[in-house]
Design a protein around this motif. Structure first.
Motif, PDB file in Angstrom:
ATOM      1  N   SER A 147     -36.718 -37.834 -29.016  1.00  0.00           N
ATOM      2  CA  SER A 147     -36.637 -36.407 -28.508  1.00  0.00           C
ATOM      3  C   SER A 147     -35.442 -36.180 -27.742  1.00  0.00           C
ATOM      4  CB  SER A 147     -37.981 -36.115 -27.679  1.00  0.00           C
ATOM      5  OG  SER A 147     -37.856 -35.034 -27.035  1.00  0.00           O
ATOM      6  N   PHE A 148     -34.823 -34.858 -27.951  1.00  0.00           N
ATOM      7  CA  PHE A 148     -33.687 -34.384 -27.238  1.00  0.00           C
ATOM      8  C   PHE A 148     -34.331 -33.037 -26.821  1.00  0.00           C
ATOM      9  CE2 PHE A 148     -32.055 -37.168 -30.478  1.00  0.00           C
ATOM     10  CZ  PHE A 148     -31.173 -38.040 -29.567  1.00  0.00           C
ATOM     11  N   ASP A 149     -35.520 -32.693 -26.330  1.00  0.00           N
ATOM     12  CA  ASP A 149     -35.816 -31.516 -25.421  1.00  0.00           C
ATOM     13  C   ASP A 149     -34.893 -31.421 -24.388  1.00  0.00           C
ATOM     14  OD1 ASP A 149     -37.541 -31.261 -27.718  1.00  0.00           O
ATOM     15  OD2 ASP A 149     -39.398 -32.127 -26.545  1.00  0.00           O
ATOM     16  N   ASN A 150     -34.584 -32.290 -23.559  1.00  0.00           N
ATOM     17  CA  ASN A 150     -34.031 -32.213 -22.315  1.00  0.00           C
ATOM     18  C   ASN A 150     -32.777 -33.249 -22.024  1.00  0.00           C
ATOM     19  OD1 ASN A 150     -35.587 -29.932 -20.664  1.00  0.00           O
ATOM     20  ND2 ASN A 150     -37.244 -31.625 -21.274  1.00  0.00           N
ATOM     21  N   LYS A 170     -22.483 -27.561 -28.919  1.00  0.00           N
ATOM     22  CA  LYS A 170     -22.770 -27.324 -30.394  1.00  0.00           C
ATOM     23  C   LYS A 170     -24.118 -28.311 -31.153  1.00  0.00           C
ATOM     24  CE  LYS A 170     -20.440 -27.043 -34.614  1.00  0.00           C
ATOM     25  NZ  LYS A 170     -19.165 -26.776 -35.174  1.00  0.00           N
ATOM     26  N   LEU A 171     -23.912 -29.663 -30.614  1.00  0.00           N
ATOM     27  CA  LEU A 171     -24.737 -30.617 -31.154  1.00  0.00           C
ATOM     28  C   LEU A 171     -25.912 -30.329 -30.561  1.00  0.00           C
ATOM     29  CD1 LEU A 171     -25.476 -33.183 -32.662  1.00  0.00           C
ATOM     30  CD2 LEU A 171     -24.688 -34.420 -30.521  1.00  0.00           C
ATOM     31  N   PHE A 172     -26.436 -30.033 -29.086  1.00  0.00           N
ATOM     32  CA  PHE A 172     -27.623 -29.950 -28.809  1.00  0.00           C
ATOM     33  C   PHE A 172     -28.198 -28.680 -29.182  1.00  0.00           C
ATOM     34  CE2 PHE A 172     -25.770 -33.593 -26.301  1.00  0.00           C
ATOM     35  CZ  PHE A 172     -26.459 -34.634 -26.554  1.00  0.00           C
ATOM     36  N   GLU A 173     -27.341 -27.560 -29.220  1.00  0.00           N
ATOM     37  CA  GLU A 173     -27.902 -26.475 -29.875  1.00  0.00           C
ATOM     38  C   GLU A 173     -28.586 -26.384 -31.031  1.00  0.00           C
ATOM     39  OE1 GLU A 173     -26.454 -21.750 -30.630  1.00  0.00           O
ATOM     40  OE2 GLU A 173     -25.173 -23.266 -30.025  1.00  0.00           O
ATOM     41  N   THR A 174     -27.950 -27.475 -32.086  1.00  0.00           N
ATOM     42  CA  THR A 174     -28.512 -27.696 -33.289  1.00  0.00           C
ATOM     43  C   THR A 174     -29.673 -28.538 -33.084  1.00  0.00           C
ATOM     44  OG1 THR A 174     -26.559 -28.026 -34.330  1.00  0.00           O
ATOM     45  CG2 THR A 174     -28.209 -28.883 -35.579  1.00  0.00           C
ATOM     46  N   LEU A 175     -29.791 -29.244 -32.275  1.00  0.00           N
ATOM     47  CA  LEU A 175     -31.047 -30.214 -32.030  1.00  0.00           C
ATOM     48  C   LEU A 175     -32.059 -29.455 -31.298  1.00  0.00           C
ATOM     49  CD1 LEU A 175     -29.370 -33.472 -31.132  1.00  0.00           C
ATOM     50  CD2 LEU A 175     -30.213 -32.943 -33.303  1.00  0.00           C
ATOM     51  N   GLY A 176     -31.922 -28.204 -30.847  1.00  0.00           N
ATOM     52  CA  GLY A 176     -32.798 -27.577 -30.143  1.00  0.00           C
ATOM     53  C   GLY A 176     -33.102 -27.878 -28.850  1.00  0.00           C
ATOM     54  N   SER A 177     -32.101 -28.620 -28.134  1.00  0.00           N
ATOM     55  CA  SER A 177     -32.184 -29.129 -26.661  1.00  0.00           C
ATOM     56  C   SER A 177     -31.950 -28.021 -25.573  1.00  0.00           C
ATOM     57  CB  SER A 177     -31.211 -30.445 -26.603  1.00  0.00           C
ATOM     58  OG  SER A 177     -31.389 -31.399 -27.602  1.00  0.00           O
ATOM     59  N   ASN A 178     -32.454 -28.381 -24.416  1.00  0.00           N
ATOM     60  CA  ASN A 178     -32.059 -27.849 -23.234  1.00  0.00           C
ATOM     61  C   ASN A 178     -31.026 -28.730 -22.600  1.00  0.00           C
ATOM     62  OD1 ASN A 178     -34.021 -25.632 -23.344  1.00  0.00           O
ATOM     63  ND2 ASN A 178     -35.533 -27.060 -22.994  1.00  0.00           N
ATOM     64  N   LEU A 179     -29.738 -28.111 -22.169  1.00  0.00           N
ATOM     65  CA  LEU A 179     -29.012 -28.984 -21.968  1.00  0.00           C
ATOM     66  C   LEU A 179     -28.583 -28.594 -20.558  1.00  0.00           C
ATOM     67  CD1 LEU A 179     -26.827 -30.973 -22.923  1.00  0.00           C
ATOM     68  CD2 LEU A 179     -24.912 -29.111 -23.136  1.00  0.00           C
ATOM     69  N   HIS A 180     -28.918 -29.714 -19.479  1.00  0.00           N
ATOM     70  CA  HIS A 180     -28.673 -29.708 -18.049  1.00  0.00           C
ATOM     71  C   HIS A 180     -27.524 -29.920 -17.573  1.00  0.00           C
ATOM     72  CE1 HIS A 180     -33.151 -28.771 -18.136  1.00  0.00           C
ATOM     73  NE2 HIS A 180     -33.247 -29.704 -18.908  1.00  0.00           N
ATOM     74  N   LEU A 181     -26.495 -29.353 -16.935  1.00  0.00           N
ATOM     75  CA  LEU A 181     -25.445 -29.615 -16.424  1.00  0.00           C
ATOM     76  C   LEU A 181     -25.590 -30.285 -15.026  1.00  0.00           C
ATOM     77  CD1 LEU A 181     -23.033 -26.636 -17.490  1.00  0.00           C
ATOM     78  CD2 LEU A 181     -23.948 -28.540 -18.852  1.00  0.00           C
ATOM     79  N   VAL A 182     -24.693 -31.402 -14.818  1.00  0.00           N
ATOM     80  CA  VAL A 182     -24.875 -32.144 -13.650  1.00  0.00           C
ATOM     81  C   VAL A 182     -23.698 -32.545 -13.241  1.00  0.00           C
ATOM     82  CG1 VAL A 182     -25.875 -34.202 -12.428  1.00  0.00           C
ATOM     83  CG2 VAL A 182     -27.089 -33.088 -14.178  1.00  0.00           C
TER      84      VAL A 182
END
Length: 278
Positions: A147-150, A170-182
């Protein structure tokens, strides 16, 4: 996500990588290139030209037969798999094969490493991460699910990480992920005040995509090292994967400075995706 390459050394960890790639391939109708690096011994390489050609053909055929047996796996059913056997000697050349076939992602299995072995020998996974110009997904365990949800994207938000960030987005948008910046704040020379961190990230977001609204979503974490901060935050936030930018240092510079991304890829239990800083 149409082409995925998986370096295979017949180990359990390369099988985990294949299974992870198969999950992605089935979901996105992608093709897997299974790559075996046949390392020829110095004895063979120092023989006469005719002998080298004869023995090379023999060992290539032997490797191909073993490879075909290894790829007879249930989870690869209904997946297009193209086996490739190359008599390369170094794993840095995985990137050359990936470019030759216009691959989108490299998937590698890793058992991680530590101590003197890590410093002086490193691992094949580190070598691929260090030289790859496309994203590398590093997995440690057999994937029950992938899973790449988060996904946690850890960065120092310097100008050089803008391109890796855009590629990750771009990649995680394709995978439908929520990208959390840290942003990980550490003691010593790299310490920054809250206002300094916010200014750095605001400048970064302005250069990246001009979306300053994301500033309120960035997590500012303090820890004793970047690696500890990233791993601790990923753990408490329930992340499915970690994404980091890598400088791809090589040679003596790499020995002196190390690579935070390689340390994270080595020591994280979660899947790690690295993006090259160009």
């Amino acid at each position: 996500m149409k082409k995925i390459i998986v370096p295979v050394d017949f180990s359990d960890h390369s099988k985990y990588a294949l299974e992870s790639a198969a999950i992605l391939a089935k979901k996105y109708n992608a093709e897997i290139f299974a790559l075996h690096m046949l390392e020829m011994s110095e004895t063979i390489l120092t023989q006469g030209e005719a002998d080298i050609q004869s023995e090379t053909i023999f060992f290539l055929k032997l490797a191909e037969n073993r490879f075909n047996e290894f790829l007879d796996l249930d989870f690869l059913k209904d997946v297009k798999v193209t086996p490739i056997v190359k008599h390369f000697k170094v794993f840095s050349e995985v990137n050359d094969v990936a470019k030759e076939h216009n691959v989108d992602l490299i998937v590698m299995g890793s058992h991680g490493s530590s101590g003197l072995k890590e410093i002086f020998v490193g691992s094949n996974t580190e070598k691929v991460v260090r030289h790859a110009e496309i994203p590398v997904l590093v997995v440690k365990n057999k994937p029950t699910t992938l899973s790449f949800d988060n996904v946690v994207f850890a960065s120092d938000f310097s100008e050089g990480t803008v391109t890796p960030y855009l590629n990750a987005s771009k990649l995680f948008e394709t995978l439908g992920s929520n990208l959390h910046l840290v942003y990980i704040n550490t003691p010593g020379d790299n310490f920054s005040s809250t206002s300094e961190m916010e200014k750095t990230v605001a400048n970064f977001l302005q250069k990246a995509d001009g979306n300053l609204d994301k500033l309120s979503e960035v997590q500012f974490i303090s820890d004793y090292s970047v690696e500890k901060g990233v791993l601790n935050y990923a753990n408490v936030s329930g992340a499915d994967a970690i994404a980091v930018a890598t400088h791809g240092r090589t040679g003596f510079t790499h020995f002196l400075a190390g690579s935070i991304s390689e340390d994270i890829a080595n020591h994280a239990a979660l899947p790690v995706v690295t993006f090259r800083i160009k």
